[in-house]
Scaffold this motif. Structure first.
Motif, PDB file in Angstrom:
ATOM      1  N   ILE A 160       0.843  -1.205   0.000  1.00 15.47           N
ATOM      2  CA  ILE A 160       0.000   0.000   0.000  1.00 15.47           C
ATOM      3  C   ILE A 160       0.873   1.249   0.000  1.00 15.47           C
ATOM      4  O   ILE A 160       0.555   2.253  -0.641  1.00 15.47           O
ATOM      5  N   ILE A 193      -7.144  -3.029   9.319  1.00 18.64           N
ATOM      6  CA  ILE A 193      -7.778  -2.043   8.440  1.00 18.64           C
ATOM      7  C   ILE A 193      -7.336  -0.627   8.799  1.00 18.64           C
ATOM      8  O   ILE A 193      -7.167   0.230   7.922  1.00 18.64           O
ATOM      9  N   ILE A 196      -4.257   0.336   6.941  1.00 20.82           N
ATOM     10  CA  ILE A 196      -4.527   0.537   5.514  1.00 20.82           C
ATOM     11  C   ILE A 196      -5.226   1.881   5.301  1.00 20.82           C
ATOM     12  O   ILE A 196      -4.888   2.631   4.379  1.00 20.82           O
ATOM     13  N   THR A 197      -6.195   2.182   6.168  1.00 21.75           N
ATOM     14  CA  THR A 197      -6.936   3.434   6.042  1.00 21.75           C
ATOM     15  C   THR A 197      -6.010   4.641   6.115  1.00 21.75           C
ATOM     16  O   THR A 197      -6.136   5.597   5.338  1.00 21.75           O
ATOM     17  N   MET A 200      -4.146   4.856   2.826  1.00 21.66           N
ATOM     18  CA  MET A 200      -5.011   5.195   1.702  1.00 21.66           C
ATOM     19  C   MET A 200      -5.505   6.637   1.778  1.00 21.66           C
ATOM     20  O   MET A 200      -5.795   7.260   0.755  1.00 21.66           O
ATOM     21  N   SER A 222      -7.077  -3.204  -5.567  1.00 19.09           N
ATOM     22  CA  SER A 222      -8.395  -2.786  -5.082  1.00 19.09           C
ATOM     23  C   SER A 222      -9.269  -3.997  -4.757  1.00 19.09           C
ATOM     24  O   SER A 222     -10.204  -3.893  -3.952  1.00 19.09           O
ATOM     25  N   LEU A 225      -9.236  -4.632  -1.020  1.00 23.45           N
ATOM     26  CA  LEU A 225      -9.497  -3.503  -0.135  1.00 23.45           C
ATOM     27  C   LEU A 225     -10.971  -3.456   0.246  1.00 23.45           C
ATOM     28  O   LEU A 225     -11.838  -3.831  -0.555  1.00 23.45           O
ATOM     29  N   LYS A 229     -13.547  -4.474  -2.848  1.00 23.94           N
ATOM     30  CA  LYS A 229     -13.557  -5.900  -3.165  1.00 23.94           C
ATOM     31  C   LYS A 229     -14.981  -6.431  -3.335  1.00 23.94           C
ATOM     32  O   LYS A 229     -15.198  -7.430  -4.024  1.00 23.94           O
ATOM     33  N   TRP A 271     -14.025   0.432   6.807  1.00 27.56           N
ATOM     34  CA  TRP A 271     -12.682   1.003   6.932  1.00 27.56           C
ATOM     35  C   TRP A 271     -12.328   1.344   8.376  1.00 27.56           C
ATOM     36  O   TRP A 271     -11.267   1.893   8.640  1.00 27.56           O
TER      37      TRP A 271
END
Length: 399
Positions: A160, A193, A196-197, A200, A222, A225, A229, A271
């Motif tokens: 990521i 998550i 990742i958030t 992103m 994607s 994600l 997804k 998220w």
């Protein structure tokens, strides 16, 4: 040439060196200095162990001491100082099972994610570049240090991060690194998550978001994600000239407006966003829908708060391709008769005295809403007697 930001920190490095330890600027700050980009944080790496750093400086916060990282408060500023280290396996895909403090910076740089982040610099500005990071910066390439599969298996969040850097810097992803990202992408499902958030959010804020979106589509990352997804075509519907969105609340509001079948609550839950992000996304969605219906009228301007103005401007630009000046927006709001409901000359107690036969209930809020809009749009002046008289001729319908 070292900038003022770095010059202010040299005494900290010198203090570490006075105790017979090595100390260097490291990572993103060195990268951004070379790229002449704004530098957010200055990080330091050293041969001194956390306990030795605690002996050198009086004010040390042991934020990640087990992994060799502490925060040193120096000249009223905070600096992250990390001991040279090597790392064991990443059984949880996030943290090394163990770290070993070492005295050798070369081994420390080997463990880093990308060549452009594996750069160290001494107090004179001399750069240690063992993996061709400067060359990759010149060629605008994102390349892992060593074997990409190994780096991504250690921590899949690095996949990521590669996408994030492609969006922030506009760099291309080196071929073998790209192949390793695609081969390792399923490991992203094992990352929390929240991590990742955070990445992103930076991804969507990138000045080269078009480049990042291109890689997100090509790699099909994607597909692993949240939300994306479950809605495979979503990412392909983004405009070719996507514009940066600076907060995840803006991202949610953007997608919810364009794809209303996916609710804000679904985005927030998937998220794992904060309550603040949800509140901001709700507010921005309301602002954008009001703008779509009425344009930039008095009530649209009135409903905007200071925190949301810049986000609103970015969303209007992204969705409607309309540029609004923040200065003009401020001036327009300042000209309104009131800035908030608290400024109304009529309140709920007044309404109860006007209508003694009515009990407390939702009609009070409904009436104040109507008065508020009438004052903002100039239908009535914000004066007690005028509003009271206006209510006689504009009775409030209640359920």
């Amino acid at each position: 040439m070292l900038t003022k930001q770095f010059l202010r920190v040299i005494p900290l490095l010198e203090k570490i060196e006075e105790h017979n330890h090595e100390a260097y600027f490291v990572g993103g700050c060195v990268r951004d200095l070379i790229l002449q980009r704004p530098i957010k944080d200055i990080d330091i790496t050293t041969s001194a162990t956390p306990s030795e750093i605690q002996q050198i400086f009086p004010n040390v916060i042991p934020v990640g001491i087990e992994h060799g990282t502490v925060i040193v408060r120096f000249e009223k500023e905070s600096y992250e100082v990390t001991t040279f280290r090597t790392e064991g396996d990443y059984s949880d895909g996030r943290h090394p099972d163990h770290v070993e403090f070492i005295r050798n910076i070369e081994q420390d740089l080997e463990r880093r994610d990308f060549t452009m982040n594996a750069l160290a610099m001494d107090k004179e500005g001399n750069i240690i570049d063992l993996f061709g990071g400067k060359n990759d910066l010149e060629n605008r390439l994102i390349r892992t240090v060593g074997n990409g599969r190994e780096r991504f298996n250690e921590d899949a969040l690095r996949i990521i991060r590669a996408l994030r850097f492609s969006s922030q810097l506009g760099f291309q992803i080196e071929e073998r690194t790209y192949d390793a990202m695609v081969a390792s992408k399923q490991a992203i499902l094992d990352i929390s998550i929240e991590r990742i958030t955070k990445e992103m959010e930076l991804f969507f804020a990138g000045d080269s978001i078009k480049n990042g979106i291109n890689y997100l589509v090509k790699t099909k990352i994607s597909d692993v994600l949240p939300i994306f997804k479950d809605h495979p075509g979503l990412i392909n519907e983004l405009p070719e000239e996507m514009k940066p969105l600076h907060t995840f609340a803006e991202v949610i509001a953007y997608f919810q407006f364009r794809f209303p079948e996916i609710s804000i609550q679904q985005w927030v839950k998937a998220w794992k966003c904060s309550n603040h992000t949800k509140r901001m996304a709700d507010m921005l969605c309301s602002d954008i829908k009001r703008y779509e219906a009425n344009g930039l009228d008095e009530m649209t301007i009135y409903r905007l708060n200071e925190e949301g103005m810049k986000s609103f401007i970015r969303l209007v630009d992204s969705i409607f391709n309309v540029q609004i000046s923040l200065t003009e927006l401020h001036h327009a709001k300042e000209k309104l008769p009131i800035q908030s409901r608290s400024e109304l000359k009529i309140n709920g107690n007044h309404l109860l005295s006007f209508f003694p036969d009515r009990k407390r209930g939702s009609w009070i809020k409904q009436t104040l809403d109507k008065i508020e809009e009438a004052v903002v749009t100039g239908k009535v002046h914000n004066q007690y007697d005028e509003i009271k008289e206006w209510l006689k001729w504009n009775p409030i319908e209640t359920n």
